[in-house]
Design a protein around this motif. Structure first.
Motif, PDB file in Angstrom:
ATOM      1  N   ALA A 170      10.956   0.387  -3.072  1.00  0.00           N
ATOM      2  CA  ALA A 170       9.496   0.657  -2.482  1.00  0.00           C
ATOM      3  C   ALA A 170      10.577   2.518  -2.215  1.00  0.00           C
ATOM      4  O   ALA A 170      10.939   2.821  -2.253  1.00  0.00           O
ATOM      5  N   SER A 171       8.774   3.201  -2.783  1.00  0.00           N
ATOM      6  CA  SER A 171       9.399   4.560  -3.065  1.00  0.00           C
ATOM      7  C   SER A 171       8.660   5.431  -1.213  1.00  0.00           C
ATOM      8  O   SER A 171       7.684   4.743  -1.211  1.00  0.00           O
ATOM      9  N   GLN A 172       9.030   5.937  -0.859  1.00  0.00           N
ATOM     10  CA  GLN A 172       8.123   6.842   0.307  1.00  0.00           C
ATOM     11  C   GLN A 172       8.196   8.324  -0.035  1.00  0.00           C
ATOM     12  O   GLN A 172       7.478   8.947   0.516  1.00  0.00           O
ATOM     13  N   VAL A 173       9.611   9.390  -0.096  1.00  0.00           N
ATOM     14  CA  VAL A 173       9.051  10.633  -0.186  1.00  0.00           C
ATOM     15  C   VAL A 173       9.181  11.207  -1.813  1.00  0.00           C
ATOM     16  O   VAL A 173       8.069  11.727  -2.429  1.00  0.00           O
ATOM     17  N   THR A 174      10.660  11.135  -1.919  1.00  0.00           N
ATOM     18  CA  THR A 174      10.757  12.141  -3.822  1.00  0.00           C
ATOM     19  C   THR A 174       9.755  11.666  -5.182  1.00  0.00           C
ATOM     20  O   THR A 174       8.902  12.339  -5.467  1.00  0.00           O
ATOM     21  N   ASN A 175       9.933  10.396  -5.069  1.00  0.00           N
ATOM     22  CA  ASN A 175       8.754   9.397  -5.955  1.00  0.00           C
ATOM     23  C   ASN A 175       7.343   8.677  -4.672  1.00  0.00           C
ATOM     24  O   ASN A 175       7.665   7.699  -4.188  1.00  0.00           O
ATOM     25  N   PRO A 176       6.398   9.170  -4.611  1.00  0.00           N
ATOM     26  CA  PRO A 176       5.618   8.478  -3.423  1.00  0.00           C
ATOM     27  C   PRO A 176       5.213   7.758  -3.725  1.00  0.00           C
ATOM     28  O   PRO A 176       5.277   6.762  -5.034  1.00  0.00           O
ATOM     29  N   SER A 177       4.542   6.429  -2.424  1.00  0.00           N
ATOM     30  CA  SER A 177       4.232   5.708  -3.066  1.00  0.00           C
ATOM     31  C   SER A 177       2.608   5.982  -3.376  1.00  0.00           C
ATOM     32  O   SER A 177       2.004   7.102  -3.470  1.00  0.00           O
ATOM     33  N   ILE A 178       1.921   4.702  -3.615  1.00  0.00           N
ATOM     34  CA  ILE A 178       0.716   4.819  -4.253  1.00  0.00           C
ATOM     35  C   ILE A 178      -0.210   4.058  -3.008  1.00  0.00           C
ATOM     36  O   ILE A 178      -0.274   3.005  -3.093  1.00  0.00           O
ATOM     37  N   ASP A 179      -1.406   4.450  -2.894  1.00  0.00           N
ATOM     38  CA  ASP A 179      -2.829   3.868  -2.176  1.00  0.00           C
ATOM     39  C   ASP A 179      -3.717   2.680  -3.068  1.00  0.00           C
ATOM     40  O   ASP A 179      -4.125   3.714  -3.245  1.00  0.00           O
ATOM     41  N   PRO A 180      -3.608   2.360  -2.959  1.00  0.00           N
ATOM     42  CA  PRO A 180      -4.281   1.260  -4.175  1.00  0.00           C
ATOM     43  C   PRO A 180      -6.213   1.363  -3.975  1.00  0.00           C
ATOM     44  O   PRO A 180      -6.147   0.840  -4.167  1.00  0.00           O
ATOM     45  N   LEU A 181      -6.021   1.224  -1.906  1.00  0.00           N
ATOM     46  CA  LEU A 181      -6.990   1.223  -1.727  1.00  0.00           C
ATOM     47  C   LEU A 181      -8.012   2.941  -2.490  1.00  0.00           C
ATOM     48  O   LEU A 181      -9.674   2.749  -1.971  1.00  0.00           O
ATOM     49  N   ARG A 182      -7.552   3.980  -2.553  1.00  0.00           N
ATOM     50  CA  ARG A 182      -7.562   5.311  -2.881  1.00  0.00           C
ATOM     51  C   ARG A 182      -7.696   6.096  -4.423  1.00  0.00           C
ATOM     52  O   ARG A 182      -8.036   6.787  -4.323  1.00  0.00           O
TER      53      ARG A 182
END
Length: 501
Positions: free
Chosen positions: A119-131
């Motif tokens: 899972a990604s968090q900071v340096t490679n941020p996650s992506i919000d599939p709703l937006r």
């Protein structure tokens, strides 16, 4: 004469305080496990006929029934357990081969359950599939080695025929005959609404379903049942079945009791005759022979349809896949040893083949090492149980996944594993007209749509959590995977690191 009495596997427990003698259980049980005693106005059971399909339990209006393991045991012996002794008794009595349905139930490792996603968090941020945009669409087929342009710099379309899917999942091969007409209608209608594909299996295509051709894969198996030019041109792709995960190295068998009416006409064989497909294709004994069939099918369809070659997951699967890729196939389907089936010899189902996770990883690695990975797409099958399994399979190198048993469960299957008897109480694996009616296509296809719609949402969530916004970016991306409880050799074959590394 020896008395080899085998105690029933299951007991039907009836609460007589709740039973209202409505006789629903009797009407619903195709195995005749329930009987009404008119003299006593009482229901009784024959436990030996129960296959634990749960039809009676599900439809009992007063919850008066439950089915439990009988609990009857032989003397403790870890080498000669009860299942082994019962099977030996059955063969000693009949002289026949043991048959089983559905996938391998033995306690072999399930590698998907020992693989975790990153899972990604900071340096490679996650992506919000709703937006944010999230692409689950995939294209299956050979990809060109380079981009070509004309004298004006415009890209020349040199792309071979492709299959377009809204999500990386398809319904796997399940033949008309093995499944009922209503079950096939559910699969076809769901594939059309979801914009994916379903597979005819080796039984040909019923004339009513030609209208779903854009969402159909037509299969050519060793028996060539139902294969003719119109059939080949009806589908979006053609699959050559070389092997099947539930029974690698052998052919198929549909009992004559299921070869009735439209099934006889669709398969182009007489009513009542057993449909026995041979172990090999009798025109294929080498990769060169397979290449000949691949191009014969392409020639028959004006090179407009991709050709899939389906193989079982076996020990030398990577070498086989390499030969298939060089033999002109556009897509390779790999079927793991837990794959379902309408009927297979029990010993073959439970002891032959290897897990799809190991086969998939080794094939992907081999094709990449040889520089030919882009010349074919890979479909993984053999007990894909959830959206998480699909995501893990793609990270191990698949382009998409086949699901079969999961789709049947969505239609109501309760995994009683007695499909070969032809008395499926849920109307799925039967040709008895009165029982087929129990599966309502209007309801069944919608359940399939609901299932895969939910899975598509979950796939987007998992992709977003990894900081990935497309299936293509996940394909073969094993950095997104970590193993738990696996030894060094297993990790090496899977091409992943242990959790914590």
């Amino acid at each position: 004469m020896p008395v080899n009495f085998i105690y029933p596997d299951y007991e039907i427990i009836r609460n007589y305080d709740r039973c209202i003698v409505c006789r629903a259980c009797q009407r619903q049980c195709a195995n005749e496990a329930h009987e009404y005693l008119s003299d006593h106005n009482k229901m009784v059971c024959d436990d030996a006929k129960c296959v634990n399909c749960h039809r009676c339990v599900s439809l009992c209006p007063t919850r008066a029934l439950k089915i439990m393991h009988s609990g009857n045991t032989y003397k403790d012996n870890f080498n000669w357990n009860g299942k082994t002794i019962n099977e030996l008794y059955r063969q000693a009595s009949s002289g026949g081969v043991l048959l089983s349905s559905m996938g391998n139930p033995e306690p072999y490792p399930v590698y998907f359950d020992k693989i975790l996603l990153n899972a990604s968090q900071v340096t490679n941020p996650s992506i919000d599939p709703l937006r944010e945009p999230m692409e689950t669409k995939v294209f299956l087929g050979a990809k060109p080695q380079c981009i070509e342009r004309d004298e004006n710099g415009r890209i020349i379309n040199n792309l071979p025929p492709q299959l377009s899917l809204s999500m990386p999942v398809m319904f796997s091969a399940m033949s008309y005959g093995s499944l009922s007409y209503n079950a096939h209608e559910c699969l076809a209608r769901a594939a059309e609404e979801l914009d994916i594909l379903y597979n005819t299996g080796e039984g040909g295509l019923h004339e009513d379903f030609y209208r779903y051709g854009k969402h159909t894969i037509v299969q050519v198996a060793s028996g060539r049942f139902g294969v003719h030019p119109e059939y080949l041109n009806a589908g979006a792709a053609i699959e050559i079945k070389m092997g099947q995960g539930a029974k690698p190295g052998i052919g198929g068998h549909l009992p004559g009791t299921k070869i009735v009416g439209d099934i006889s006409r669709t398969r182009m064989i007489p009513e009542g005759s057993d449909a026995i497909s041979p172990a090999p294709h009798h025109d294929i004994y080498s990769i060169e022979d397979l290449r000949q069939l691949v191009y014969s099918l392409k020639e028959a369809t004006d090179y407009k349809k991709p050709v899939i070659v389906k193989i079982a997951a076996v020990h030398n699967v990577a070498a086989i896949a390499s030969g298939i890729a060089r033999g002109g196939a556009d897509i390779i389907g790999i079927d793991g040893f837990r794959g379902g089936t309408g009927a297979a010899p029990t010993r073959m189902r439970d002891h032959v083949g290897i897990p799809i996770e190991l086969a998939l990883a080794s094939v992907d690695a081999r094709l990449r090492d040889e520089g030919i990975r882009d010349s074919v797409s890979i479909i993984a099958g053999g007990s894909i149980r959830s959206s998480a399994d699909i995501v893990k399979a793609i990270a191990l190198g698949a382009d998409c996944a086949y699901i079969g048993t999961a789709a049947l469960l969505a239609l109501g299957c309760h995994l009683c594993r007695s499909c070969h008897a032809g008395k499926c109480n849920w109307g799925i694996a039967t040709q008895v007209p009165e029982i087929v009616k129990r599966l309502n296509p209007d309801i069944g296809y919608k359940r399939l749509v609901n299932l895969l719609t939910a899975w598509q949402h979950e796939i987007k969530e998992m992709l977003g959590g990894m900081g990935i916004n497309s299936i293509e970016a996940l394909k073969g991306n094993r950095l997104m995977l970590r193993g738990v409880g696996l030894n060094e050799k297993e990790l090496a074959i899977l091409g992943i690191k242990h959790a914590g590394e």
